[in-house]
Design a protein around this motif. Structure first.
Motif, short mmCIF file in Angstrom:
data_model
loop_
_atom_site.label_atom_id
_atom_site.label_comp_id
_atom_site.label_asym_id
_atom_site.label_seq_id
_atom_site.Cartn_x
_atom_site.Cartn_y
_atom_site.Cartn_z
N SER A 89 0.82 -1.20 0.00
CA SER A 89 0.00 0.00 0.00
C SER A 89 0.86 1.26 0.00
N GLU A 90 2.07 1.17 0.54
CA GLU A 90 2.99 2.31 0.55
C GLU A 90 3.51 2.63 -0.85
N TYR A 91 3.34 1.70 -1.77
CA TYR A 91 3.87 1.84 -3.13
C TYR A 91 2.77 1.68 -4.17
N SER A 92 1.54 2.12 -3.79
CA SER A 92 0.40 2.08 -4.72
C SER A 92 0.11 0.69 -5.23
N TYR A 93 0.49 -0.32 -4.44
CA TYR A 93 0.28 -1.73 -4.81
C TYR A 93 0.95 -2.07 -6.14
N PHE A 94 2.00 -1.32 -6.47
CA PHE A 94 2.71 -1.48 -7.75
C PHE A 94 1.77 -1.27 -8.94
N THR A 95 0.65 -0.59 -8.71
CA THR A 95 -0.39 -0.42 -9.73
C THR A 95 -0.63 1.06 -9.96
N PHE A 96 -0.42 1.52 -11.19
CA PHE A 96 -0.47 2.95 -11.50
C PHE A 96 -1.42 3.17 -12.67
N ILE A 97 -2.56 3.78 -12.38
CA ILE A 97 -3.59 4.07 -13.39
C ILE A 97 -3.57 5.58 -13.64
N HIS A 98 -3.51 5.97 -14.93
CA HIS A 98 -3.35 7.37 -15.28
C HIS A 98 -4.52 7.86 -16.14
N ALA A 99 -4.90 9.10 -15.93
CA ALA A 99 -5.86 9.80 -16.79
C ALA A 99 -5.20 11.07 -17.27
N ASN A 100 -5.06 11.20 -18.58
CA ASN A 100 -4.36 12.35 -19.17
C ASN A 100 -2.98 12.55 -18.54
N GLY A 101 -2.30 11.44 -18.26
CA GLY A 101 -0.93 11.50 -17.76
C GLY A 101 -0.80 11.65 -16.26
N LYS A 102 -1.90 11.84 -15.54
CA LYS A 102 -1.85 12.02 -14.09
C LYS A 102 -2.29 10.73 -13.38
N THR A 103 -1.54 10.36 -12.34
CA THR A 103 -1.87 9.15 -11.59
C THR A 103 -3.15 9.36 -10.80
#
Length: 214
Positions: A89-103
């Motif tokens: 959880s400290e590392y976004s669960y290694f999961t990064f979802i972006h909208a228009n380049g923003k996490t």
């Protein structure tokens, strides 16, 4: 980041048995992902499935109690997954979802499942977005990776590891494979198991899934 992998129960005994003991990555995960759409065609989150490599699985399962039927004790597997997810959880669960380049911000993971498949440890979990996002009005992409590249996470080579469920509304996707610079690959290969290049190296070795919606 090191404490994360202590929670993952990694140890030098595993890596000394591996021909890649003195290079990043030190562990490998076969990935499956499913984008989740609501009835309005908005993305609500990402289901993530991890199949851990033989070395990590063998070491972890060696310490896992058996049940009366000879299988692995489910409560022990669940406790391991819960601890792993707490640290992730400290590392976004290694999961990064972006909208228009923003996490995009996400909620704490509460939905997960774990079991053993062919002597390999499986863990799945759902990363729910704080607010659903419309892929028809914003450019959506996602990547699942370890920022330090201690673990390599790539979509499984077999089957259909990328799915979309719900009101997809004609959306499709493309998968972009990583193309790290040669000098970065050489640097990663030179790192020992207790060394890190920082949290920026992993993205260069990450796959990226890009949505396209009418």
């Amino acid at each position: 980041m090191k404490k994360l992998f202590l929670a993952f129960a990694f140890c030098t005994l595993i890596f000394s048995a591996s021909p890649k003991a003195h290079a990043h990555p030190h562990s490998w995960i076969d990935l499956e992902t499913t984008l989740l759409f609501n009835e309005d065609g908005q993305i609500t989150g990402l289901w993530v499935g991890w199949l851990f490599d033989d070395f990590y699985s063998a070491f972890t399962l060696e310490e896992t109690p058996r049940n009366s039927m000879g299988g692995y004790d489910q409560s022990s597997l669940d406790a391991l997954a819960k601890q792993n997810l707490k640290n992730l959880s400290e590392y976004s669960y290694f999961t990064f979802i972006h909208a228009n380049g923003k996490t995009l911000p996400h909620k704490e993971v509460t939905k997960f499942k774990t079991f053993v498949d062919n002597n390999r440890l499986w863990m799945e979990f759902t990363v729910e977005l704080e607010t659903p996002v419309d892929p028809r009005t914003q450019k959506i992409d996602y990547a699942v990776y370890d920022p330090t590249y201690y673990v390599e996470i790539l979509h499984a080579a077999k089957g259909d590891p990328i799915q979309m469920v719900g009101n997809v509304n004609g959306c499709g996707y493309s998968l972009t494979s990583p193309e790290p610079p040669e000098e970065l690959s050489l640097m990663a290969a030179a790192l020992d198991q207790d060394e890190t290049a920082g949290d920026g190296i992993g993205i260069s070795f990450a796959e990226r899934v890009v949505l396209s919606c009418p």
